[in-house]
Design an enzyme around this catalytic site. Structure first.
Site, PDB file in Angstrom:
ATOM      1  N   CYS A  72      -6.761   6.831   5.426  1.00  0.00           N
ATOM      2  CA  CYS A  72      -6.751   7.805   6.517  1.00  0.00           C
ATOM      3  C   CYS A  72      -7.420   7.199   7.762  1.00  0.00           C
ATOM      4  O   CYS A  72      -6.853   6.306   8.385  1.00  0.00           O
ATOM      5  CB  CYS A  72      -7.398   9.110   6.080  1.00  0.00           C
ATOM      6  N   HIS A  94      -4.240  10.283   1.142  1.00  0.00           N
ATOM      7  CA  HIS A  94      -5.493  10.259   0.384  1.00  0.00           C
ATOM      8  C   HIS A  94      -5.244   9.988  -1.103  1.00  0.00           C
ATOM      9  O   HIS A  94      -5.271  10.916  -1.927  1.00  0.00           O
ATOM     10  CB  HIS A  94      -6.243  11.577   0.579  1.00  0.00           C
ATOM     11  N   GLU A 111      -7.244   8.701  -3.196  1.00  0.00           N
ATOM     12  CA  GLU A 111      -8.439   8.928  -4.010  1.00  0.00           C
ATOM     13  C   GLU A 111      -8.442  10.319  -4.641  1.00  0.00           C
ATOM     14  O   GLU A 111      -9.007  10.520  -5.727  1.00  0.00           O
ATOM     15  CB  GLU A 111      -9.712   8.715  -3.169  1.00  0.00           C
TER      16      GLU A 111
END
Length: 231
Positions: A109, A208, A210
């Protein structure tokens, strides 16, 4: 020994237990869990303008967060641009030094945007003014869902395979990727992945990974970090 992966952090006001509104160095646990699950040893990196820590790292995650100071790419801040100057200075030094040292880097990001600017690129400061919609940040705390397209033969295409679904949350985006190559785009044409094919591992994604503990991306970073350690 697991390769050591540094993760950049925020300084934000936080509350826990009996403590209220303390300036706190923090990062969402998803980053730590994703690195650990992929086989790395996560180490959190507070804001600091000394980049010597890179000599102890095998890889680096440039995490998400607020907008990057537009002065780094020769622009003035627009009304909706929100920056953290101390973090901006520290992470720009860290990113540029990591690139010089060939440390494997995954930018997420804001981290992708930072990589892009470090490579001479520029950003759109508010995407709705450019794209005419809010689909990349539809509501506070709500991820935008897109189907991306990836350049055949690119690193990100090899990692993602037939899975094109991404979840993002950002109101800024890459306008010019500088020395990096745009290898992924959303359906509206916005850059969603950048990489440097001439380096061992330099990859930025606007979404994202993660949050879903995506072992494809974090595993690739850890694998590159192992090679970096042995070189």
């Amino acid at each position: 020994m697991r390769p050591i992966i540094g993760i950049t952090t925020y300084v934000e006001s936080a509350t826990w237990g009996v403590w209220r509104d303390l300036p706190t160095t923090l990062i969402p646990h998803d980053y730590v869990a994703a690195v650990s699950q992929a086989g790395g040893r996560p180490v959190l990196l507070p804001e600091h303008e000394d980049t010597d820590v890179l000599g102890m790292l095998d890889g680096l995650v440039l995490a998400g967060g607020p907008d990057l100071d537009p002065r780094f790419y020769g622009a003035e801040p627009e009304p909706l641009t929100v920056t953290r100057p101390d973090r901006d200075r520290a992470e720009m030094l860290l990113a540029r030094r990591a690139l010089d040292m060939e440390v494997p880097v995954l930018g997420i990001c804001r981290g992708m945007q930072l990589l892009t600017v470090a490579a001479g690129g520029t950003l759109h400061q508010h995407l709705p003014d450019v794209l005419g919609h809010e689909k990349h940040r539809p509501a506070p705390g709500v991820y935008g869902e897109h189907d991306a397209s990836f350049e055949p033969g690119s690193r990100i295409a090899g990692l993602m395979g037939d899975d094109l679904a991404i979840r993002c949350f950002h109101h800024q985006g890459v306008a010019d990727a500088g020395k990096l190559t745009v290898t992924g785009r959303a359906e509206d044409g916005l850059a969603e992945a950048v990489e440097d094919p001439d380096r061992r591992f330099v990859l930025g994604v606007q979404w994202h990974p993660e949050v879903v503990r995506d072992e494809r991306l974090f595993g690739a970073l850890v694998a590159a970090a192992r090679q970096h350690r042995s070189s």
